[in-house]
Enzyme design. Structure first.
Site, short mmCIF file in Angstrom:
data_model
loop_
_atom_site.label_atom_id
_atom_site.label_comp_id
_atom_site.label_asym_id
_atom_site.label_seq_id
_atom_site.Cartn_x
_atom_site.Cartn_y
_atom_site.Cartn_z
N HIS A 175 -7.71 9.94 4.51
CA HIS A 175 -7.20 8.89 5.40
C HIS A 175 -7.39 9.27 6.87
O HIS A 175 -7.24 10.44 7.23
CB HIS A 175 -5.70 8.67 5.16
CG HIS A 175 -5.38 8.14 3.80
ND1 HIS A 175 -4.96 8.95 2.78
CD2 HIS A 175 -5.41 6.90 3.29
CE1 HIS A 175 -4.74 8.22 1.70
NE2 HIS A 175 -5.00 6.97 1.98
N THR B 230 -8.07 2.42 9.52
CA THR B 230 -8.47 2.97 10.82
C THR B 230 -9.63 2.19 11.45
O THR B 230 -9.57 1.84 12.63
CB THR B 230 -8.88 4.46 10.65
OG1 THR B 230 -7.79 5.14 10.01
CG2 THR B 230 -9.17 5.12 11.98
N ASP C 36 0.83 -1.20 0.00
CA ASP C 36 0.00 0.00 0.00
C ASP C 36 0.88 1.27 0.00
O ASP C 36 1.85 1.35 0.77
CB ASP C 36 -0.87 -0.05 1.27
CG ASP C 36 -1.98 0.96 1.28
OD1 ASP C 36 -2.42 1.39 0.20
OD2 ASP C 36 -2.43 1.32 2.39
N HIS C 37 0.54 2.23 -0.83
CA HIS C 37 1.22 3.54 -0.85
C HIS C 37 2.74 3.45 -1.00
O HIS C 37 3.48 4.15 -0.30
CB HIS C 37 0.91 4.33 0.43
CG HIS C 37 -0.47 4.86 0.47
ND1 HIS C 37 -0.92 5.88 -0.33
CD2 HIS C 37 -1.54 4.49 1.22
CE1 HIS C 37 -2.19 6.12 -0.09
NE2 HIS C 37 -2.60 5.27 0.85
N GLY D 189 -9.03 5.70 2.14
CA GLY D 189 -9.69 6.36 3.26
C GLY D 189 -11.12 5.89 3.42
O GLY D 189 -12.04 6.68 3.63
#
Ligand code: 13P
Length: 294
Positions: free
Chosen positions: A178, A233, A82-83, A209
């Protein structure tokens, strides 16, 4: 079974449903996600980013674990970095057997984003690994980036980006951010833009997000063409709340049972999420055919 993320998302794109991509930083999270997927007859994407990989979810430990867990189930599982922004970290992941890498050049000038994404794309594809790019910029909820329309994805530019980079999936900025939103806030998503993006690109689109978006937004996003929803999250929170509940119910609980409570809580959260975004029940194979050797 471990498959490329492209295989999962192409089916989701064709049939208009969403697949959960859960940031999973340990055995309990990965196992919760993968066993939930098996029970829901759903695909799942297990992912973690560079910070998570450096701090806790070390590549050398997590990759064999996820390969083992994926090999036990009969639904598609993808492993995504991811990212990614660092060339060496991304190529390490490709070499280690990740089945997708994201190159996030969304904070770079446009031409630089195109150039770097195209290089990663060529390399990854040569290794049978698919690629996610990002255009527009999904920022931080804490900075109210979700309401900054200047960061949203431009559909015409996105068409140029995809043609020049050959990414398999595109993360788009349409009003999420996010992290946790301020208490009580539900983000307002730009569904007109999403429809235009889908109409223009006709390819798997990714919502970063995902946490705190609310069920209604998630369902509308999927109906509008989002096929991958990134959730970190909310998944962490599900584990935390399950642990706190177990501790409250029994203050003498030992560490193992705390871990088990966290895993069960995350698994339940994932199963419910899969039903909301429409991935449940997509991989039912019908009655097993038992063949004799005679
Ligand atoms: P959230 O933490 O807001 O769910 O975002 C996760 C994400 O987009 C990971 O790439």
């Amino acid at each position: 079974m471990l498959v490329s993320m492209k295989a999962i998302l192409d089916d989701a794109n064709k049939n208009y449903y969403g697949v959960m991509a859960m940031n999973s930083i340990n055995m309990e999270m990965a196992r919760a996600g993968i066993t939930a997927a098996e029970e829901e007859h759903s695909a799942i994407i297990i992912q973690f980013g560079n910070g998570q990989m450096t701090n806790h979810a070390h590549l050398e430990e997590m990759v064999p674990l996820i390969k083992e867990l994926a090999a036990r189930v009969h639904v598609p599982v993808a492993l995504n970095f991811d990212h990614g922004s660092d060339f060496y970290a991304i190529t390490n992941c490709i070499n280690a057997g990740f089945t997708n890498v994201m190159f996030d050049g969304s904070a770079l000038p446009y031409e630089e984003n195109v150039k770097r994404t195209a290089i990663i794309s060529a390399l990854a594809h040569g290794m049978g690994c698919s690629v996610e790019g990002e255009l527009g910029h999904v920022g931080q909820a804490a900075d109210s980036d979700d309401t900054d329309v200047d960061l949203y994805t431009n559909p015409d530019q996105a068409a140029d980006f995809v043609a020049r980079t050959e990414v398999d999936a595109l993360a788009v900025a349409i009003g999420t951010a996010h992290g946790a939103y301020p208490k009580g806030k539900i983000p307002k998503l730009d569904f007109d833009r999403l429809h235009l993006l889908k109409e223009t690109l006709k390819m798997p689109l990714v919502l970063h997000g995902g946490s705190g978006s609310g069920q209604e937004n998630l369902k509308k996003a999927v109906a509008g063409g989002i096929n991958k929803i990134n959730v970190c999250t909310d998944a962490f929170e599900a584990g935390k709340q399950a642990t706190l509940k177990a501790l409250k119910e029994n203050p003498d609980i030992d560490y193992m049972h705390m871990c088990m409570a966290a895993e069960a809580g995350i698994k339940q959260f994932v199963k419910e999420y899969m039903r909301v975004i429409g991935s449940s029940g997509r991989y039912i194979y019908g009655e097993a055919v038992v063949k004799s050797n005679e």
